[in-house]
Design an enzyme around this catalytic site. Sequence first.
Site, PDB file in Angstrom:
ATOM      1  CE  LYS A   9      -3.654  -2.644   2.033  1.00 46.43           C
ATOM      2  NZ  LYS A   9      -4.850  -1.638   3.483  1.00 46.43           N
ATOM      3  CE1 TYR A  49      -9.627  -2.807   0.636  1.00 45.27           C
ATOM      4  CE2 TYR A  49      -8.108  -0.880  -0.620  1.00 45.27           C
ATOM      5  CZ  TYR A  49      -8.080  -2.000   0.113  1.00 45.27           C
ATOM      6  OH  TYR A  49      -6.665  -2.082   0.500  1.00 45.27           O
ATOM      7  CG  PHE A  57     -13.078   1.632   7.308  1.00 40.51           C
ATOM      8  CD1 PHE A  57     -13.120   0.907   6.019  1.00 40.51           C
ATOM      9  CD2 PHE A  57     -14.329   1.025   8.141  1.00 40.51           C
ATOM     10  CE1 PHE A  57     -12.686  -0.341   6.012  1.00 40.51           C
ATOM     11  CE2 PHE A  57     -14.359  -0.773   8.060  1.00 40.51           C
ATOM     12  CZ  PHE A  57     -13.474  -1.117   7.127  1.00 40.51           C
ATOM     13  NE  ARG A 103      -2.028  -5.677   7.129  1.00 41.73           N
ATOM     14  CZ  ARG A 103      -3.184  -6.194   6.726  1.00 41.73           C
ATOM     15  NH1 ARG A 103      -3.636  -7.696   7.281  1.00 41.73           N
ATOM     16  NH2 ARG A 103      -3.375  -5.717   6.049  1.00 41.73           N
ATOM     17  CG  ASN A 113      -3.794  -2.133   7.195  1.00 40.85           C
ATOM     18  OD1 ASN A 113      -4.086  -1.765   5.931  1.00 40.85           O
ATOM     19  ND2 ASN A 113      -4.763  -2.789   6.902  1.00 40.85           N
ATOM     20  CG  HIS A 116      -5.096  -6.135  -0.474  1.00 42.68           C
ATOM     21  ND1 HIS A 116      -6.287  -5.669   0.064  1.00 42.68           N
ATOM     22  CD2 HIS A 116      -5.787  -7.385  -1.289  1.00 42.68           C
ATOM     23  CE1 HIS A 116      -7.529  -7.266  -0.534  1.00 42.68           C
ATOM     24  NE2 HIS A 116      -6.559  -7.691  -1.711  1.00 42.68           N
ATOM     25  CD  GLU A 127      -8.920  -8.998  -3.730  1.00 40.35           C
ATOM     26  OE1 GLU A 127      -7.705  -9.656  -3.715  1.00 40.35           O
ATOM     27  OE2 GLU A 127      -9.642  -8.538  -3.370  1.00 40.35           O
TER      28      GLU A 127
HETATM   29  P1  IDP Z   1      -7.782  -6.652   5.993  1.00 40.41           P
HETATM   30  O1  IDP Z   1      -6.982  -6.386   4.749  1.00 40.41           O
HETATM   31  O2  IDP Z   1      -6.920  -7.265   6.467  1.00 40.41           O
HETATM   32  O3  IDP Z   1      -7.624  -7.890   4.260  1.00 40.41           O
HETATM   33  P2  IDP Z   1      -9.859  -5.443   5.754  1.00 40.41           P
HETATM   34  O4  IDP Z   1     -11.154  -6.137   6.158  1.00 40.41           O
HETATM   35  O5  IDP Z   1     -10.639  -6.552   3.935  1.00 40.41           O
HETATM   36  O6  IDP Z   1      -8.703  -6.404   6.208  1.00 40.41           O
HETATM   37  O7  IDP Z   1     -10.480  -4.248   5.784  1.00 40.41           O
HETATM   38  C1  IDP Z   1     -10.035  -3.896   3.967  1.00 40.41           C
HETATM   39  C2  IDP Z   1      -8.434  -2.351   4.582  1.00 40.41           C
HETATM   40  O8  IDP Z   1      -9.610  -1.150   4.931  1.00 40.41           O
HETATM   41  C3  IDP Z   1      -7.746  -2.373   6.055  1.00 40.41           C
HETATM   42  O9  IDP Z   1      -7.057  -3.678   5.370  1.00 40.41           O
HETATM   43  C4  IDP Z   1      -7.473  -1.286   6.417  1.00 40.41           C
HETATM   44  O10 IDP Z   1      -6.471  -0.789   5.532  1.00 40.41           O
HETATM   45  C5  IDP Z   1      -8.707  -0.518   6.567  1.00 40.41           C
HETATM   46  N1  IDP Z   1      -9.497  -0.916   7.151  1.00 40.41           N
HETATM   47  C6  IDP Z   1     -10.454  -1.787   7.627  1.00 40.41           C
HETATM   48  N2  IDP Z   1     -11.084  -1.633   9.202  1.00 40.41           N
HETATM   49  C7  IDP Z   1     -10.418  -0.031   9.214  1.00 40.41           C
HETATM   50  C8  IDP Z   1     -10.817   1.218  10.207  1.00 40.41           C
HETATM   51  O11 IDP Z   1     -11.796   0.146  10.974  1.00 40.41           O
HETATM   52  N3  IDP Z   1      -9.871   1.759  10.033  1.00 40.41           N
HETATM   53  C9  IDP Z   1      -9.821   2.628   9.294  1.00 40.41           C
HETATM   54  N4  IDP Z   1      -9.993   1.819   8.449  1.00 40.41           N
HETATM   55  C10 IDP Z   1      -9.939   0.477   7.819  1.00 40.41           C
HETATM   56 MG    MG Z   2     -10.165  -7.763   3.228  1.00 38.78          MG
END
Ligand code: IDP
Ligand code: MG
Length: 135
Positions: A9, A49, A57, A103, A113, A116, A127
């Site tokens: 990212k 997404y 968010f 992470r 974080n 992806h 994807e």
């Molecule tokens: P993942 O990346 O581990 O698959 P997902 O639940 O699919 O996690 O969420 C996608 C992305 O959305 C996360 O990697 C993060 O960048 C962002 N994200 C998820 N939850 C939050 C939040 O509560 N606040 C801000 N960003 C979030």
């Molecule tokens: Mg995800």
Amino acid sequence: MDSTFFMCKPDAVERGLVGEILSRLERRGLKLVRAELRQLDEATAKAHYAEHDGKPFFGELVSFITRSNVLVCEVAGPKDTWAVVRTAMGATDPAKAAPGTIRGDLAIEIGENLVHGSDSAEAAARELGLFFPEH
Ligand code: IDP
Ligand code: MG
């Protein structure tokens, strides 16, 4: 070989952590099949997404992922590569991610974080098709 989609990212590129992150996957035994630096447009970010559309968010996530270059990658391994990569990534919230994960070692905020990875074989196919439609 079994492929998955993986992305460094904007925060990973900005912090100069792409080499460190890819090195971890390579040392594990995974292979980089293709990789390209690109800045995502809003439409691609929203399509990628789509499952999070409507969540609080979502706007922040789209502006984060489009703010500067990402490294989009196809990564291959012997089997269940998406699951191997997800384990190497660690929990979505870096504050809760285990030490030894990308992470857990390199990040602390959920909105920054670093990486992806597709979360299922079906997501990997979708994807890879979205980001590498020519292949
Ligand atoms: P993942 O990346 O581990 O698959 P997902 O639940 O699919 O996690 O969420 C996608 C992305 O959305 C996360 O990697 C993060 O960048 C962002 N994200 C998820 N939850 C939050 C939040 O509560 N606040 C801000 N960003 C979030
Ligand atoms: Mg995800």
